[in-house]
Design an enzyme around this catalytic site. Structure first.
Site, PDB file in Angstrom:
ATOM      1  N   LYS A 198      -5.006  -0.576  16.069  1.00  0.00           N
ATOM      2  CA  LYS A 198      -5.691   0.129  14.986  1.00  0.00           C
ATOM      3  C   LYS A 198      -6.882   0.932  15.508  1.00  0.00           C
ATOM      4  O   LYS A 198      -7.183   2.015  14.981  1.00  0.00           O
ATOM      5  CB  LYS A 198      -6.130  -0.857  13.907  1.00  0.00           C
ATOM      6  CG  LYS A 198      -4.961  -1.461  13.120  1.00  0.00           C
ATOM      7  CD  LYS A 198      -4.152  -0.399  12.389  1.00  0.00           C
ATOM      8  CE  LYS A 198      -3.115  -1.003  11.459  1.00  0.00           C
ATOM      9  NZ  LYS A 198      -2.324   0.029  10.745  1.00  0.00           N
ATOM     10  N   ARG A 239      12.063   0.520   7.042  1.00  0.00           N
ATOM     11  CA  ARG A 239      13.138  -0.054   7.857  1.00  0.00           C
ATOM     12  C   ARG A 239      14.217  -0.685   6.987  1.00  0.00           C
ATOM     13  O   ARG A 239      15.364  -0.793   7.396  1.00  0.00           O
ATOM     14  CB  ARG A 239      12.566  -1.083   8.839  1.00  0.00           C
ATOM     15  CG  ARG A 239      11.850  -0.450  10.007  1.00  0.00           C
ATOM     16  CD  ARG A 239      11.467  -1.461  11.062  1.00  0.00           C
ATOM     17  NE  ARG A 239      10.507  -2.427  10.584  1.00  0.00           N
ATOM     18  CZ  ARG A 239       9.976  -3.385  11.327  1.00  0.00           C
ATOM     19  NH1 ARG A 239      10.329  -3.510  12.598  1.00  0.00           N
ATOM     20  NH2 ARG A 239       9.098  -4.224  10.827  1.00  0.00           N
ATOM     21  N   TYR A 257      -3.468  -6.316  17.444  1.00  0.00           N
ATOM     22  CA  TYR A 257      -3.557  -5.538  16.206  1.00  0.00           C
ATOM     23  C   TYR A 257      -4.814  -4.684  16.208  1.00  0.00           C
ATOM     24  O   TYR A 257      -4.768  -3.490  15.878  1.00  0.00           O
ATOM     25  CB  TYR A 257      -3.544  -6.490  15.015  1.00  0.00           C
ATOM     26  CG  TYR A 257      -3.633  -5.825  13.663  1.00  0.00           C
ATOM     27  CD1 TYR A 257      -2.520  -5.174  13.124  1.00  0.00           C
ATOM     28  CD2 TYR A 257      -4.799  -5.873  12.913  1.00  0.00           C
ATOM     29  CE1 TYR A 257      -2.588  -4.579  11.876  1.00  0.00           C
ATOM     30  CE2 TYR A 257      -4.876  -5.276  11.664  1.00  0.00           C
ATOM     31  CZ  TYR A 257      -3.764  -4.633  11.146  1.00  0.00           C
ATOM     32  OH  TYR A 257      -3.837  -4.038   9.903  1.00  0.00           O
ATOM     33  N   ILE A 278       0.824  -1.202   0.000  1.00  0.00           N
ATOM     34  CA  ILE A 278       0.000   0.000   0.000  1.00  0.00           C
ATOM     35  C   ILE A 278       0.862   1.257   0.000  1.00  0.00           C
ATOM     36  O   ILE A 278       0.573   2.224  -0.718  1.00  0.00           O
ATOM     37  CB  ILE A 278      -0.953  -0.013   1.212  1.00  0.00           C
ATOM     38  CG1 ILE A 278      -2.029  -1.101   1.026  1.00  0.00           C
ATOM     39  CG2 ILE A 278      -1.601   1.359   1.407  1.00  0.00           C
ATOM     40  CD1 ILE A 278      -2.906  -1.311   2.245  1.00  0.00           C
ATOM     41  N   ASP A 286      13.140   3.328  12.118  1.00  0.00           N
ATOM     42  CA  ASP A 286      12.091   2.637  12.863  1.00  0.00           C
ATOM     43  C   ASP A 286      11.095   3.712  13.274  1.00  0.00           C
ATOM     44  O   ASP A 286      11.448   4.642  14.011  1.00  0.00           O
ATOM     45  CB  ASP A 286      12.701   1.953  14.087  1.00  0.00           C
ATOM     46  CG  ASP A 286      11.667   1.283  14.990  1.00  0.00           C
ATOM     47  OD1 ASP A 286      10.449   1.530  14.830  1.00  0.00           O
ATOM     48  OD2 ASP A 286      12.080   0.532  15.882  1.00  0.00           O
ATOM     49  N   VAL A 287       9.853   3.614  12.796  1.00  0.00           N
ATOM     50  CA  VAL A 287       8.903   4.702  13.022  1.00  0.00           C
ATOM     51  C   VAL A 287       8.595   4.932  14.493  1.00  0.00           C
ATOM     52  O   VAL A 287       8.114   6.015  14.861  1.00  0.00           O
ATOM     53  CB  VAL A 287       7.582   4.471  12.242  1.00  0.00           C
ATOM     54  CG1 VAL A 287       7.820   4.542  10.745  1.00  0.00           C
ATOM     55  CG2 VAL A 287       6.924   3.143  12.640  1.00  0.00           C
TER      56      VAL A 287
END
Length: 256
Positions: A157, A39, A153, A19, A61-62
């Site tokens: 989200k 990364r 997860y 995406i 690394d965010v």
């Protein structure tokens, strides 16, 4: 090419494939200059090589504010202030809740939620100084509904959706919009990895497992990365200025 967007700078996290890569390419087609962050430096460099005058690769690394800061400095040295941030970096792991240990929980929160906060805090001062900005968070239908065996997860989200709504109100008069796109199962490495894990655990035929993923979508198919990219690019445009706090499902009617 959209002349309104020509020369503006977008930063796409997780931009080396799937995406994120589709969003980066769509924004380039709309006239943006785009920094792709990942990364894997090899992955984002390969992506940037497709349009070397319009794409730039950085690595971080965010969830690490120091790394993101260095990457942003690099990006702005190449293309100037960031006017749009697409928080796309993410990861999905599955486990029954009672087998979801603290490490798995933290991994899901770090990349899927903390990374959104870190990257947004890094670019937001520049957007506020310029009086214009677009933040698009790539969440998931798992941010709008529950799914079994992916509690960590889903929690992350759902957190992204909450962050999107709260920050949209905080910035409503500042010229900066904050929205989310929420894809259903999309034809990316995450879904392919999910199929492979089910096959490894159950011995089922891969095509049958893939069909089970597709059944969740009333259209009977997987979403394409390009369909998500179209929505994200639209939210980055001038014409979407009145839209903020939106969580847009891209899932063939699975979530309404």
């Amino acid at each position: 090419m959209s002349m309104a967007m020509d020369g503006r700078h977008a930063l796409v996290t997780g931009g080396g494939r799937g995406i994120g890569a589709a969003i980066a390419l769509r924004l380039v087609a709309e006239g943006w200059r785009v920094t792709v962050l990942g990364r894997s430096l090899e992955s984002v460099r390969a992506m940037a090589a497709r349009h070397p005058e319009r794409l730039h690769a950085v690595t971080a690394d965010v969830a690490d504010a120091v790394q993101v800061g260095y990457a942003l400095t690099d990006a702005q040295a190449r293309f100037g202030p960031v006017q749009a941030l697409i928080n796309n970096a993410g990861q999905a792991e599955s486990a029954p809740f009672l087998k979801t240990d603290a490490d798995l929980w933290q991994r899901m929160l770090a990349v899927n939620l903390t990374g959104v906060m870190v990257c947004t805090q890094a670019v937001l001062p520049g957007m506020l100084d310029g009086g214009w900005g677009r933040i698009v968070n790539v969440a998931s239908t798992a941010g709008l509904a529950g799914y079994a065996y992916v509690t960590a997860y889903c929690a992350a989200k759902h957190g992204v959706i909450g962050l999107t709504r709260a920050l949209a109100l905080e910035l409503a008069t500042k010229g900066v919009t904050v929205n989310a796109v929420c894809p259903g199962y999309t034809d990316t490495d995450i879904v392919r990895t999910g199929v492979a894990r089910v096959v490894a655990k159950t011995g089922r035929d891969p095509q049958d497992v893939r069909a089970e993923f597709m059944k969740t979508n009333p259209q009977g198919r997987l979403v394409t990365p390009e369909e998500v990219a179209d929505a994200a690019a639209w939210l980055c445009g001038e014409g979407a200025g009145a839209l903020t706090g939106l969580s847009l499902p891209i899932c063939g009617g699975e979530v309404m």
